[in-house]
Design an enzyme around this catalytic site. Structure first.
Site, PDB file in Angstrom:
ATOM      1  N   LYS A 128       0.891  -1.163   0.000  1.00  0.00           N
ATOM      2  CA  LYS A 128       0.000   0.000   0.000  1.00  0.00           C
ATOM      3  C   LYS A 128       0.925   1.208   0.000  1.00  0.00           C
ATOM      4  O   LYS A 128       2.041   1.127   0.488  1.00  0.00           O
ATOM      5  CB  LYS A 128      -0.843   0.030   1.280  1.00  0.00           C
ATOM      6  CG  LYS A 128      -1.818  -1.095   1.384  1.00  0.00           C
ATOM      7  CD  LYS A 128      -2.833  -0.807   2.453  1.00  0.00           C
ATOM      8  CE  LYS A 128      -2.441  -1.415   3.769  1.00  0.00           C
ATOM      9  NZ  LYS A 128      -3.316  -1.045   4.856  1.00  0.00           N
ATOM     10  N   HIS A 131       1.167   5.816   4.099  1.00  0.00           N
ATOM     11  CA  HIS A 131      -0.024   6.488   4.591  1.00  0.00           C
ATOM     12  C   HIS A 131       0.390   7.403   5.741  1.00  0.00           C
ATOM     13  O   HIS A 131       1.393   7.152   6.403  1.00  0.00           O
ATOM     14  CB  HIS A 131      -0.965   5.374   5.059  1.00  0.00           C
ATOM     15  CG  HIS A 131      -2.207   5.822   5.686  1.00  0.00           C
ATOM     16  ND1 HIS A 131      -2.316   6.017   7.036  1.00  0.00           N
ATOM     17  CD2 HIS A 131      -3.410   6.091   5.152  1.00  0.00           C
ATOM     18  CE1 HIS A 131      -3.550   6.410   7.302  1.00  0.00           C
ATOM     19  NE2 HIS A 131      -4.235   6.455   6.187  1.00  0.00           N
ATOM     20  N   HIS A 134       1.711   6.181   9.127  1.00  0.00           N
ATOM     21  CA  HIS A 134       3.069   5.656   9.371  1.00  0.00           C
ATOM     22  C   HIS A 134       4.069   6.742   9.699  1.00  0.00           C
ATOM     23  O   HIS A 134       5.210   6.466  10.044  1.00  0.00           O
ATOM     24  CB  HIS A 134       3.590   4.931   8.122  1.00  0.00           C
ATOM     25  CG  HIS A 134       2.781   3.742   7.771  1.00  0.00           C
ATOM     26  ND1 HIS A 134       2.288   3.519   6.517  1.00  0.00           N
ATOM     27  CD2 HIS A 134       2.357   2.714   8.529  1.00  0.00           C
ATOM     28  CE1 HIS A 134       1.608   2.414   6.510  1.00  0.00           C
ATOM     29  NE2 HIS A 134       1.630   1.892   7.718  1.00  0.00           N
TER      30      HIS A 134
END
Ligand code: ARG
Length: 571
Positions: A128, A131, A134
């Site tokens: 992914k 984001h 994180h």
């Protein structure tokens, strides 16, 4: 200053016949300098010396009559405290000598010499895009990594990538179904995200999809070639995209062994748990019961026979014990995972690794929220991409530069340092367990307690030094008596606290202690600059102020670098 404090401790020790090391630890810095520069609370000696604290304080003060200590101007007894007023000139001299002697190592206690520390941080679930969720682990962990290193530790930075498990298998299943519909040539990671989101949505309506993901995971666990190839490809694409963000943030990792790395190490852990009679069957799963410790069971093998997050953490800790023989290990992971860490630490202790568990700490932190306190990224299921946020911050910084200093060279590079610095600084501004308010306008305010403010103050110190032509490294002719004004002296005392600040930040795993320290130093310098003319006519005063300017600039820069930010030389 440390030498002065040491001398006071030695003197008290010789008067009382107590251990100088303990005395040194007890010496405090009073909250207000009207109460002296150092204070010694006598309460802790009352038991040993069998006397009331005020009487002890008086005795010690009398003892000083027979000692010659040039560093002290005055001693006062207030209740159970002895307040020491140090001689300003001696004090300034001692700070300047200390900074000049230690150079770029000024502030390092080297307390970690010969010790190994593992800092596990960032650890996103890959497949992914990066984001915003994180960000905090990456920034806090990165700062700790630098601080531990500076304090002499042998540091291993580990990015425990979430590159395994059912989440990852969902992406694999999605790609296997729909790969023809996507173009992976330009921004593969964005396409992967689309597939993940589509899979998660369609899965709600279709149990078949969930089963398919499970099958992919089982294939992966068994080393099926197609599954392993797909996994390797997704991991590579993800890391390439993540590394761009890590470069921006100056994040350094010595290992990216993530969850997948432990695939072949979990069987041994399961067997060990079995041998130690810790595993029980529960609703088809294998678990370690933790009810005695008021916790739900820790699941080791799920009812479908696969391993799980906790199993991998157990295997990882065992591996790190065997491989690194660490003195300290911190896991920089969000507060939502507190129960997970308590559970798996407890399981490790029950397995007999308590001595190592004691060296581990879950360093957690709060959420990122907007001005209204709403969690960012949760609205309408949209995830906020870090890439977009950084671009926005950098663009805004560039706009500000265009307004303030349009002829500046290297504008893009500098805008990057300012924009990224603003985000990092904001993240590290408050106690980590508090939620972080994420608002670019606040972070980029050049007059607030922000990254750009500190960077700007650093640039000011540099531009002043550039205009002068003295050798600021030679302090042999500096007249320290010229730096005794109240604000100036307070600033010098603040400089003296750099090492203690770093030590505190390390002991508490709290980088914000350093952030607060440098912002205060920048503010002190700003007032000093406003009140006094640095390039004044009197040469001696000018030189003394210039050396001080150099020291402030160096510490601002060092502090910012340790926290993971760059300081441009011009802006
Ligand atoms: N990948 C996990 C997540 O994003 C964090 C991993 C934290 N580290 C660990 N050893 N469990 O939630």
């Amino acid at each position: 200053m440390k030498k002065i404090k040491l001398q006071i401790a030695n003197d008290i020790a010789s008067i009382t016949n107590l251990d100088a090391k303990n005395i040194y630890e007890y010496i405090e810095i009073p909250p207000d300098s009207k109460m002296g520069d150092y204070a010694f609370p006598c309460f802790k000696l009352a038991k040993d010396l069998k006397k009331a604290p005020p009487a002890i304080a008086q005795d010690i003060k009398n003892g000083f009559n027979n000692i010659s200590n040039d560093d002290i101007d005055k001693i006062e007894v207030v209740g159970g405290y002895i307040n020491f007023f140090v001689n300003k000139i001696q004090c300034i001299k001692s700070v300047f000598n200390d900074v000049a002697d230690k150079g770029e190592f000024y502030g390092s206690s080297m307390e970690g010499k010969g010790k190994k520390a593992i800092i596990e941080y960032s650890s996103p679930n890959i497949a992914k895009p990066f984001h915003i969720g994180h960000l905090r682990s990456t920034v806090i962990g990165g700062a700790l990594y630098n601080i531990y290193k500076f304090m002499g530790y042998d540091v291993v930075g580990i990015n425990h990538l979430g590159d395994w498990g059912i989440q990852f298998a969902k992406v694999m299943a999605g790609i296997s179904l729909w790969k023809e519909e996507y173009n992976f040539d330009v921004n593969p990671i964005d396409e992967i995200l689309k597939i993940y989101v589509r899979f998660s949505n369609e899965e709600k309506e279709s149990e078949e999809l969930t089963n398919l993901a499970r099958q992919w995971f089982i294939r992966l666990e068994h080393g099926d070639e197609e599954a392993v190839n797909l996994w390797t490809w997704i991991r590579k694409i993800s890391l390439e995209s993540y590394n761009k963000t890590y470069d921006l943030l100056n994040s350094k990792f010595d290992s990216t062994n993530g969850e997948a790395f432990y695939n072949d190490k979990m069987q041994a852990i399961v067997e060990e748990l079995e041998q130690k009679n810790l595993l029980v069957e529960s609703e088809g799963a294998k678990v370690v019961m933790l009810d005695k410790y008021d916790m739900p069971p820790c699941i080791i093998i799920t009812s479908t026979g696969t391993t799980i997050y906790a199993t991998r953490d157990l295997a990882a800790l065992k591996y790190r014990i065997d491989t690194y023989n660490f003195d300290k290990m911190v896991y920089v992971v969000g507060g939502e995972q507190q129960l997970h860490f308590k559970q798996f630490f407890k399981v490790m202790s029950l397995m007999g690794y308590e001595d190592y568990v004691k060296k581990c700490e879950h360093v957690y932190f709060g959420l990122i929220v907007d001005k209204n306190g709403e969690k960012i990224g949760s609205r309408k299921g949209n995830s906020v991409l870090l890439k977009d946020i950084f671009n926005e911050a950098i663009n805004k910084s560039l706009e500000i530069i265009e307004q303030k200093n349009p002829t500046l060279e290297n504008k893009e590079e500098i805008a990057k340092d300012i924009g990224v610095g603003a985000i990092i600084f904001n993240d590290l501004s408050n106690n980590r367990i508090k939620d972080e308010i994420f608002d670019l306008d606040i972070m980029l305010n050049f007059n607030g307690e922000t990254g750009p403010y500190v960077q700007f103050m650093y640039v000011r110190t540099r531009s002043i030094l550039e205009k002068s032509n003295i050798d600021v490294c030679d302090i042999s002719n500096i007249d320290f008596s010229l730096l005794q004004e109240e604000e100036t002296f307070e600033m010098i005392k603040h400089i003296a606290k750099f090492e203690e600040t770093l030590k505190n930040a390390l002991d508490k795993n709290e980088p914000s202690i350093l952030t607060r320290y440098i912002v205060t130093l920048a503010q002190m310098y700003s007032s000093f600059y406003a009140k006094y003319t640095i390039m004044c006519d009197d040469e001696k005063t000018r030189n003394a102020r210039l050396v001080l300017t150099k020291y402030v600039g160096d510490i601002l820069k060092k502090g910012m670098n340790l926290l993971g930010m760059n300081c441009p030389e011009k802006m």
